[in-house]
Design a protein around this motif. Sequence first.
Motif, PDB file in Angstrom:
ATOM      1  N   GLU A  90       0.830  -1.191   0.000  1.00 33.13           N
ATOM      2  CA  GLU A  90       0.000   0.000   0.000  1.00 33.13           C
ATOM      3  C   GLU A  90       0.866   1.243   0.000  1.00 33.13           C
ATOM      4  O   GLU A  90       1.936   1.292   0.585  1.00 33.13           O
ATOM      5  CB  GLU A  90      -0.907  -0.004   1.232  1.00 33.13           C
ATOM      6  CG  GLU A  90      -1.856  -1.188   1.288  1.00 33.13           C
ATOM      7  CD  GLU A  90      -2.623  -1.237   2.596  1.00 33.13           C
ATOM      8  OE1 GLU A  90      -2.483  -0.288   3.378  1.00 33.13           O
ATOM      9  OE2 GLU A  90      -3.334  -2.220   2.818  1.00 33.13           O
ATOM     10  N   GLU A  91       0.384   2.295  -0.654  1.00 35.46           N
ATOM     11  CA  GLU A  91       1.108   3.552  -0.682  1.00 35.46           C
ATOM     12  C   GLU A  91       1.117   4.182   0.700  1.00 35.46           C
ATOM     13  O   GLU A  91       0.189   4.024   1.491  1.00 35.46           O
ATOM     14  CB  GLU A  91       0.467   4.501  -1.700  1.00 35.46           C
ATOM     15  CG  GLU A  91       0.578   4.022  -3.145  1.00 35.46           C
ATOM     16  CD  GLU A  91      -0.006   5.017  -4.120  1.00 35.46           C
ATOM     17  OE1 GLU A  91      -0.414   6.099  -3.660  1.00 35.46           O
ATOM     18  OE2 GLU A  91      -0.030   4.718  -5.315  1.00 35.46           O
ATOM     19  N   ASN A  92       2.195   4.914   0.979  1.00 36.22           N
ATOM     20  CA  ASN A  92       2.344   5.651   2.234  1.00 36.22           C
ATOM     21  C   ASN A  92       2.483   4.750   3.455  1.00 36.22           C
ATOM     22  O   ASN A  92       2.375   5.227   4.585  1.00 36.22           O
ATOM     23  CB  ASN A  92       1.166   6.615   2.434  1.00 36.22           C
ATOM     24  CG  ASN A  92       1.032   7.604   1.287  1.00 36.22           C
ATOM     25  OD1 ASN A  92       2.043   8.100   0.774  1.00 36.22           O
ATOM     26  ND2 ASN A  92      -0.203   7.877   0.878  1.00 36.22           N
ATOM     27  N   VAL A  93       2.678   3.451   3.243  1.00 36.52           N
ATOM     28  CA  VAL A  93       2.927   2.543   4.355  1.00 36.52           C
ATOM     29  C   VAL A  93       4.439   2.332   4.450  1.00 36.52           C
ATOM     30  O   VAL A  93       5.074   1.979   3.454  1.00 36.52           O
ATOM     31  CB  VAL A  93       2.215   1.195   4.144  1.00 36.52           C
ATOM     32  CG1 VAL A  93       2.601   0.220   5.250  1.00 36.52           C
ATOM     33  CG2 VAL A  93       0.710   1.387   4.089  1.00 36.52           C
ATOM     34  N   PRO A  94       5.035   2.600   5.601  1.00 33.89           N
ATOM     35  CA  PRO A  94       6.481   2.438   5.698  1.00 33.89           C
ATOM     36  C   PRO A  94       6.885   0.993   5.431  1.00 33.89           C
ATOM     37  O   PRO A  94       6.152   0.060   5.770  1.00 33.89           O
ATOM     38  CB  PRO A  94       6.793   2.845   7.140  1.00 33.89           C
ATOM     39  CG  PRO A  94       5.505   2.688   7.876  1.00 33.89           C
ATOM     40  CD  PRO A  94       4.428   2.996   6.879  1.00 33.89           C
ATOM     41  N   PRO A  95       8.044   0.784   4.819  1.00 35.96           N
ATOM     42  CA  PRO A  95       8.463  -0.585   4.499  1.00 35.96           C
ATOM     43  C   PRO A  95       8.788  -1.375   5.769  1.00 35.96           C
ATOM     44  O   PRO A  95       9.146  -0.809   6.802  1.00 35.96           O
ATOM     45  CB  PRO A  95       9.719  -0.380   3.642  1.00 35.96           C
ATOM     46  CG  PRO A  95      10.258   0.944   4.084  1.00 35.96           C
ATOM     47  CD  PRO A  95       9.045   1.785   4.388  1.00 35.96           C
ATOM     48  N   VAL A  96       8.652  -2.673   5.658  1.00 35.66           N
ATOM     49  CA  VAL A  96       9.079  -3.562   6.727  1.00 35.66           C
ATOM     50  C   VAL A  96      10.607  -3.611   6.689  1.00 35.66           C
ATOM     51  O   VAL A  96      11.193  -3.893   5.654  1.00 35.66           O
ATOM     52  CB  VAL A  96       8.510  -4.984   6.531  1.00 35.66           C
ATOM     53  CG1 VAL A  96       9.012  -5.914   7.630  1.00 35.66           C
ATOM     54  CG2 VAL A  96       6.999  -4.951   6.494  1.00 35.66           C
ATOM     55  N   GLN A 139      11.657  -2.546  -5.069  1.00 32.65           N
ATOM     56  CA  GLN A 139      10.328  -2.488  -4.472  1.00 32.65           C
ATOM     57  C   GLN A 139      10.399  -1.602  -3.222  1.00 32.65           C
ATOM     58  O   GLN A 139      11.488  -1.190  -2.806  1.00 32.65           O
ATOM     59  CB  GLN A 139       9.822  -3.897  -4.127  1.00 32.65           C
ATOM     60  CG  GLN A 139      10.818  -4.799  -3.432  1.00 32.65           C
ATOM     61  CD  GLN A 139      11.080  -4.460  -1.993  1.00 32.65           C
ATOM     62  OE1 GLN A 139      10.113  -4.298  -1.236  1.00 32.65           O
ATOM     63  NE2 GLN A 139      12.343  -4.325  -1.594  1.00 32.65           N
ATOM     64  N   HIS A 140       9.238  -1.290  -2.670  1.00 32.08           N
ATOM     65  CA  HIS A 140       9.186  -0.378  -1.524  1.00 32.08           C
ATOM     66  C   HIS A 140       8.434  -0.981  -0.345  1.00 32.08           C
ATOM     67  O   HIS A 140       8.058  -0.263   0.577  1.00 32.08           O
ATOM     68  CB  HIS A 140       8.547   0.947  -1.940  1.00 32.08           C
ATOM     69  CG  HIS A 140       9.258   1.613  -3.084  1.00 32.08           C
ATOM     70  ND1 HIS A 140      10.490   2.205  -2.958  1.00 32.08           N
ATOM     71  CD2 HIS A 140       8.908   1.738  -4.395  1.00 32.08           C
ATOM     72  CE1 HIS A 140      10.879   2.685  -4.124  1.00 32.08           C
ATOM     73  NE2 HIS A 140       9.937   2.411  -5.024  1.00 32.08           N
ATOM     74  N   ARG A 141       8.249  -2.286  -0.360  1.00 33.26           N
ATOM     75  CA  ARG A 141       7.539  -2.949   0.727  1.00 33.26           C
ATOM     76  C   ARG A 141       8.469  -3.363   1.859  1.00 33.26           C
ATOM     77  O   ARG A 141       8.067  -3.418   3.018  1.00 33.26           O
ATOM     78  CB  ARG A 141       6.814  -4.203   0.211  1.00 33.26           C
ATOM     79  CG  ARG A 141       5.890  -3.958  -0.967  1.00 33.26           C
ATOM     80  CD  ARG A 141       5.273  -5.268  -1.471  1.00 33.26           C
ATOM     81  NE  ARG A 141       6.255  -6.304  -1.742  1.00 33.26           N
ATOM     82  CZ  ARG A 141       6.978  -6.396  -2.850  1.00 33.26           C
ATOM     83  NH1 ARG A 141       6.839  -5.471  -3.793  1.00 33.26           N
ATOM     84  NH2 ARG A 141       7.829  -7.379  -3.034  1.00 33.26           N
ATOM     85  N   VAL A 142       9.714  -3.704   1.485  1.00 33.64           N
ATOM     86  CA  VAL A 142      10.677  -4.246   2.437  1.00 33.64           C
ATOM     87  C   VAL A 142      11.999  -3.505   2.255  1.00 33.64           C
ATOM     88  O   VAL A 142      12.413  -3.219   1.125  1.00 33.64           O
ATOM     89  CB  VAL A 142      10.905  -5.756   2.200  1.00 33.64           C
ATOM     90  CG1 VAL A 142      11.889  -6.311   3.217  1.00 33.64           C
ATOM     91  CG2 VAL A 142       9.587  -6.519   2.235  1.00 33.64           C
ATOM     92  N   PHE A 143      12.643  -3.200   3.370  1.00 35.31           N
ATOM     93  CA  PHE A 143      13.978  -2.601   3.307  1.00 35.31           C
ATOM     94  C   PHE A 143      14.926  -3.478   4.105  1.00 35.31           C
ATOM     95  O   PHE A 143      14.728  -3.707   5.304  1.00 35.31           O
ATOM     96  CB  PHE A 143      13.985  -1.186   3.877  1.00 35.31           C
ATOM     97  CG  PHE A 143      15.342  -0.522   3.796  1.00 35.31           C
ATOM     98  CD1 PHE A 143      15.759   0.061   2.614  1.00 35.31           C
ATOM     99  CD2 PHE A 143      16.188  -0.513   4.890  1.00 35.31           C
ATOM    100  CE1 PHE A 143      17.016   0.658   2.521  1.00 35.31           C
ATOM    101  CE2 PHE A 143      17.445   0.075   4.812  1.00 35.31           C
ATOM    102  CZ  PHE A 143      17.855   0.675   3.620  1.00 35.31           C
ATOM    103  N   VAL A 144      15.973  -3.995   3.438  1.00 41.51           N
ATOM    104  CA  VAL A 144      16.945  -4.879   4.073  1.00 41.51           C
ATOM    105  C   VAL A 144      18.161  -4.069   4.494  1.00 41.51           C
ATOM    106  O   VAL A 144      18.748  -3.331   3.697  1.00 41.51           O
ATOM    107  CB  VAL A 144      17.366  -6.011   3.118  1.00 41.51           C
ATOM    108  CG1 VAL A 144      18.480  -6.846   3.741  1.00 41.51           C
ATOM    109  CG2 VAL A 144      16.174  -6.885   2.779  1.00 41.51           C
ATOM    110  N   LYS A 145      18.520  -4.227   5.754  1.00 46.61           N
ATOM    111  CA  LYS A 145      19.708  -3.585   6.299  1.00 46.61           C
ATOM    112  C   LYS A 145      20.614  -4.685   6.827  1.00 46.61           C
ATOM    113  O   LYS A 145      20.217  -5.473   7.676  1.00 46.61           O
ATOM    114  CB  LYS A 145      19.323  -2.618   7.424  1.00 46.61           C
ATOM    115  CG  LYS A 145      20.490  -1.833   7.989  1.00 46.61           C
ATOM    116  CD  LYS A 145      20.000  -0.838   9.051  1.00 46.61           C
ATOM    117  CE  LYS A 145      21.154  -0.011   9.604  1.00 46.61           C
ATOM    118  NZ  LYS A 145      20.679   0.960  10.631  1.00 46.61           N
TER     119      LYS A 145
END
Length: 424
Positions: free
Chosen positions: A33-39, A66-72
């Motif tokens: 969803e838009e404007n939902v911060p990534p996991v 993609q913008h759903r998940v951000f890996v660190k």
Amino acid sequence: MNIRGSLLPVIMLCAFIISGCSDSSSDGSVQAEENVPPVELSFWNPFGGGEGEFVEQIIKDYNDSQHRVFVKQLRLESNEYYARLSTALSLGKGPDVAVAHVDRLSPFIKAKQIVQLDALANEAGFDFNEIEASNRLSVRYNGNDYAVPLDTHFHMLYYNKDILARARLLNNDGTPKLGEPTPAGFMQFLQQIHERVPGIQPMAVNTPYFQESFLDLYYEAGGELLSPDLKKAAIHNDKAIQVLTFYQQLFDRNLSDLNDKTPWDSFDHGQAGLWFGGVWEAGHHLGNPSLHVGIMPLPPIFGSSVHWGSSHTLVVPAYVSEQKQHAAMDFMKYFSEVGGAIWGQAGHVPANHAIVQSDAYLELPYRKQFVVSRDSVKFAPKTDKYAALYTAISEDLQNIVQNRIIPEQGLAALEKKLNQILAN
């Protein structure tokens, strides 16, 4: 030619396809969803040196796709990695996704510290049947898959073409004239290098990690570490004695330097003719403009082509939330199906069928030979005590070669120690 650049269109296309496959779900899976911060996922791994840059690229490409998940990522030193990972899994606080060698999985599974992945994979559209059969089997316990295999890694025979040419032991096609594939035949080949090219080691042996050098040839000879039921050690035998005797003869005849603490550098600096080196070293050695290197499968000098190997896998800790489990599966799917094209450039043979069978991979230097050699790899026995067993094997084999202990005596003591570990 910039290989990585030539693969970018393929990688970006695959990333676009994957990013559209697992957007939303009502069961806690990753949302788009838009404007939902990534996991945000914490990814622990021990990849340094040349491997690290490839992992960084895969993570960057995944985050950009993609913008759903951000890996660190958190990169840990390899000598402390499993101590910290084991502590994190025990305490229930640490990474959301982590690297684990295949021989480290069993105790985590026994302690129920990592997640079964079958349901997550099914929901994410990840098919374990697209993984090489030996890799799939290595992560499967009691009918369940506990990790996503990334690769198979093992040793190849690296040879310095300039040294072999000076020794008149290079064929017209650039391959070595190894002679008879027996211990005596291989020893004679090294003796010719010693006589014709003074001042260099005919063969650098990995004495700092001698257990791997030993296992390469012990497995060639048909040796096993444990009994079929995994309850008893099986290393005190004629095959192991013959392999240790072979290596001791190399050192005694000055065909290899027992006191070389950095044999990989000796080969890379042109001071050794041969080297049993990992596939992960291929990019480094091939990238050295002063080193004219050839690579081939280990010669079957002890009777077969079977040799030591291992595999990197990705696992999800049991304490991870359901939302993050789905996010982790999305990342693991990407790493296998898309990132594998980059990971294959590091030297490891990707576990994903489509990647390893692609023209882009097979056109990389020596990769066809890598695939042939991969098919003869022998993984570690699936026991939750393997870490302790491996430590004992490493220490005792090192002691045998460094202190010139009679193989029969050293192996008898080692087998007794291994049986004590297995009994407790």
